[in-house]
Design a protein around this motif. Sequence first.
Motif, PDB file in Angstrom:
ATOM      1  N   ARG A 107       5.532  -9.953   4.011  1.00 25.80           N
ATOM      2  CA  ARG A 107       4.332 -10.503   3.389  1.00 25.80           C
ATOM      3  C   ARG A 107       4.668 -11.643   2.435  1.00 25.80           C
ATOM      4  O   ARG A 107       3.913 -12.610   2.323  1.00 25.80           O
ATOM      5  N   ARG A 317       3.811   8.449   3.734  1.00 26.27           N
ATOM      6  CA  ARG A 317       3.509   7.323   2.829  1.00 26.27           C
ATOM      7  C   ARG A 317       3.055   6.092   3.614  1.00 26.27           C
ATOM      8  O   ARG A 317       3.547   5.825   4.697  1.00 26.27           O
ATOM      9  N   PHE A 318       2.142   5.371   3.054  1.00 22.79           N
ATOM     10  CA  PHE A 318       1.656   4.076   3.567  1.00 22.79           C
ATOM     11  C   PHE A 318       0.714   4.175   4.757  1.00 22.79           C
ATOM     12  O   PHE A 318       0.348   3.155   5.331  1.00 22.79           O
ATOM     13  N   VAL A 319       0.344   5.405   5.151  1.00 17.51           N
ATOM     14  CA  VAL A 319      -0.777   5.488   6.098  1.00 17.51           C
ATOM     15  C   VAL A 319      -1.975   4.814   5.434  1.00 17.51           C
ATOM     16  O   VAL A 319      -2.719   4.062   6.060  1.00 17.51           O
ATOM     17  N   HIS A 320      -2.106   5.097   4.134  1.00 20.27           N
ATOM     18  CA  HIS A 320      -3.068   4.369   3.312  1.00 20.27           C
ATOM     19  C   HIS A 320      -2.307   3.673   2.185  1.00 20.27           C
ATOM     20  O   HIS A 320      -1.201   4.071   1.828  1.00 20.27           O
ATOM     21  N   THR A 321      -2.912   2.657   1.654  1.00 21.03           N
ATOM     22  CA  THR A 321      -2.318   1.926   0.544  1.00 21.03           C
ATOM     23  C   THR A 321      -2.106   2.867  -0.634  1.00 21.03           C
ATOM     24  O   THR A 321      -2.987   3.662  -0.965  1.00 21.03           O
ATOM     25  N   SER A 325       0.516   0.028  -5.321  1.00 20.64           N
ATOM     26  CA  SER A 325       0.956  -1.185  -4.613  1.00 20.64           C
ATOM     27  C   SER A 325      -0.146  -2.211  -4.451  1.00 20.64           C
ATOM     28  O   SER A 325      -1.280  -2.027  -4.663  1.00 20.64           O
TER      29      SER A 325
ATOM     30  N   SER B 108      -0.726  -1.225   7.702  1.00 20.12           N
ATOM     31  CA  SER B 108      -0.145  -0.781   6.435  1.00 20.12           C
ATOM     32  C   SER B 108       1.119   0.037   6.702  1.00 20.12           C
ATOM     33  O   SER B 108       2.184  -0.242   6.135  1.00 20.12           O
ATOM     34  N   TYR B 109       0.995   0.991   7.578  1.00 19.83           N
ATOM     35  CA  TYR B 109       2.139   1.875   7.852  1.00 19.83           C
ATOM     36  C   TYR B 109       3.287   1.123   8.515  1.00 19.83           C
ATOM     37  O   TYR B 109       4.442   1.223   8.111  1.00 19.83           O
ATOM     38  N   GLN B 114       3.421  -3.041   3.123  1.00 19.91           N
ATOM     39  CA  GLN B 114       3.263  -4.412   2.624  1.00 19.91           C
ATOM     40  C   GLN B 114       1.866  -4.958   2.835  1.00 19.91           C
ATOM     41  O   GLN B 114       1.355  -5.733   2.032  1.00 19.91           O
ATOM     42  N   HIS B 116      -2.284  -4.860   3.648  1.00 24.37           N
ATOM     43  CA  HIS B 116      -3.491  -4.091   3.382  1.00 24.37           C
ATOM     44  C   HIS B 116      -4.645  -4.726   4.141  1.00 24.37           C
ATOM     45  O   HIS B 116      -4.753  -5.940   4.209  1.00 24.37           O
ATOM     46  N   ASP B 172      -8.039  -0.187   2.289  1.00 21.94           N
ATOM     47  CA  ASP B 172      -7.767   0.084   3.708  1.00 21.94           C
ATOM     48  C   ASP B 172      -9.078   0.065   4.502  1.00 21.94           C
ATOM     49  O   ASP B 172     -10.155   0.103   3.919  1.00 21.94           O
TER      50      ASP B 172
END
Lengths: 325, 333
Positions: A107, A317-321, A325, B108-109, B114, B116, B172
């Motif tokens: 990113r 982790r990171f399935v959703h924000t 973050s 996202s995953y 990183q 969104h 999300d």
Amino acid sequence: MTVFPDPDHARDLYREMVRIRRFEERCVELYSASRIRGFLHLYIGEEAVAVGAMQSLSADDAVVATYREHGHALARGVPAASILAEMFGKLEGCSRGRGGSMHLFDRSRRFFGGNAIVAGGLPIAVGLALADKLRGEPRVTACFFGEGAVAEGEFHESMNLAALWELPVLFCCENNGYAMGTALGRSESETELTVKAAGYRMPAWSVDGMDVLATESATARAAEGVRAGGGPHFLEFRTYRFRAHSMYDPELYREKSEVEAWKLRDPIAAWRETLVAHDVMDEAAVAATDAEIAQEIDAAVAFADAGTLEPTEDLLRFVHTEPSS
Amino acid sequence: MTTTTPAVRTTYRDAMRAAIRDAMQRDPRVFVMGEDIGAYGGCYAVTKGLLDEFGPDRIRDTPLSESGFVGAGIGAALADMRPIVEIMTVNFSMLALDQILNNAATLSYMSGGQLHVPLVIRMTTGAGRQLGAQHSHSLEGWYAHIPGITVLAPATVADAYGMLGPALDDPDPVLIFEHGTLYNVEGELPVARDPVDIAHAAIRRPGNDVTLITYGGTLPKVLAAAEELAAAGVDAEVLDLRVLRPLDADAIITSVARTRRAVVVDEGWRSGSISAEISARIMEAAFYELDAPVGRVCSAEVPMPYAKQLEDAALPQVAGIVAAVQEVLRTGG
């Protein structure tokens, strides 16, 4: 009309192409040693496209690529070490080991993947460009895809939306002749790809994708057109993949003689010969470049080796924000 | 439900439009994109008048390119805009399923946290208007299968208004399913127009004898069934799920553990449905609290027919819900 670039820049172009080539050659070794798993799609033979095209993009611009994107990520400035760590499935990888070879993201460099659905990245590129247009930001979104994508509905929907809304998208079609094992002529009723762009009233050129000066100058011209408010542009880079589609491909669909004929047009060898002929590089400089790159890749392998495996407790982790973050 | 807060009476459609207008006035990053939302005024007139108010950049008519404009919404969201994408009807969303599943729900995953995608997708769902088999299905249960997205089913005027704001605030993707038979329904919209939570189910009618679990377009039918049951001396609790993903399992289990009986009413097909998931959750968490097996009222497993009597027969109806409850009450201890 291409003008021979200044010597430093000429050497940079060479160096970037060799970096990608050597990086991927090392990937093949690491794949054979089972250090890299999953699918591995090599860009070898096509390096002049990503390297030439990336020269016209600034840090504010965005890049969307496909599952054959090691070259684009490297040329965009994603560190080799973080790409290799990703392929090793390590936490230090550019996608924390969640993506692998086909899903490289960065990113901070506006590198939006790494999309393994053919043509799936094109609508996203349209949206990134739409955001820029709505905000009045003078940015370009470069969207790379193979010629196989033009058979998908998402290609046509995206070309139409970008043209209709005059969005700053640079469509970079890498025509390497085969959608996996299907030759263009076996999948398209119209094999002149610029004609398809003309159907959307989009400026379009066909470019020799084996000539880094040609790819650079064509992209510079197209990006300038986009930045000047000329709406989306379409570039077809005629190129060739020297290696198999992936590591599982016995290449039954093309003749060895065809591969050998294209290898005679190797973009790296051709550019090296040009540089030597123009006294921009000599054999010693070529060897020094090779050594420097080998060192970078050795260090990348060491970094990836030393990387950590994400604990399985973090699976969800990171399935959703995450809130932080 | 009665409310003590000052409220005005309005329709579900107008509440949804007010929510969009307020969101657009509050945040310049919000824009709406979809088929015939502008010049036409919206297939279901939700966006009527907004083109004049906000102009064609922010009320953006699209070609018939569901995958293209949903993907464009994802791209714009990646660039920190707040797009609201309208899909005319849930059946058309199949054309954009690649973008919703492979990109919106996944980026996202797949990017290690990183990226969104703060995208809201609204679409009409459900049957009851004789629109046949390509405009009438209830596929929100399918979407509730997908990790990485939130699935909302506002059933009341207050939720039609209140859910959009928090959906836009979510970093999300959030999918909002609006049942087509609800647009003309009138209800109370609190004057304060506070946002609502988008994490919890709500008890729409408290009761002690059985828990009726439903959402969206079947809520009015379930409430009507509960009134009939009350007349017959059965005190049913009605739980409106509101959020299909993530399910508010605590609310389901708490209610069922108290009433000891449950009937799930879902306009989706029975096999592999959200009602099956709810039934399994109850079995896993409240098996020993149950006095009877969980009952289910779902749509018949047919493509939705056009003819009125067939469509009615295919859908959950008040009489069928009452009968299912009576069956559950007859069995067990």
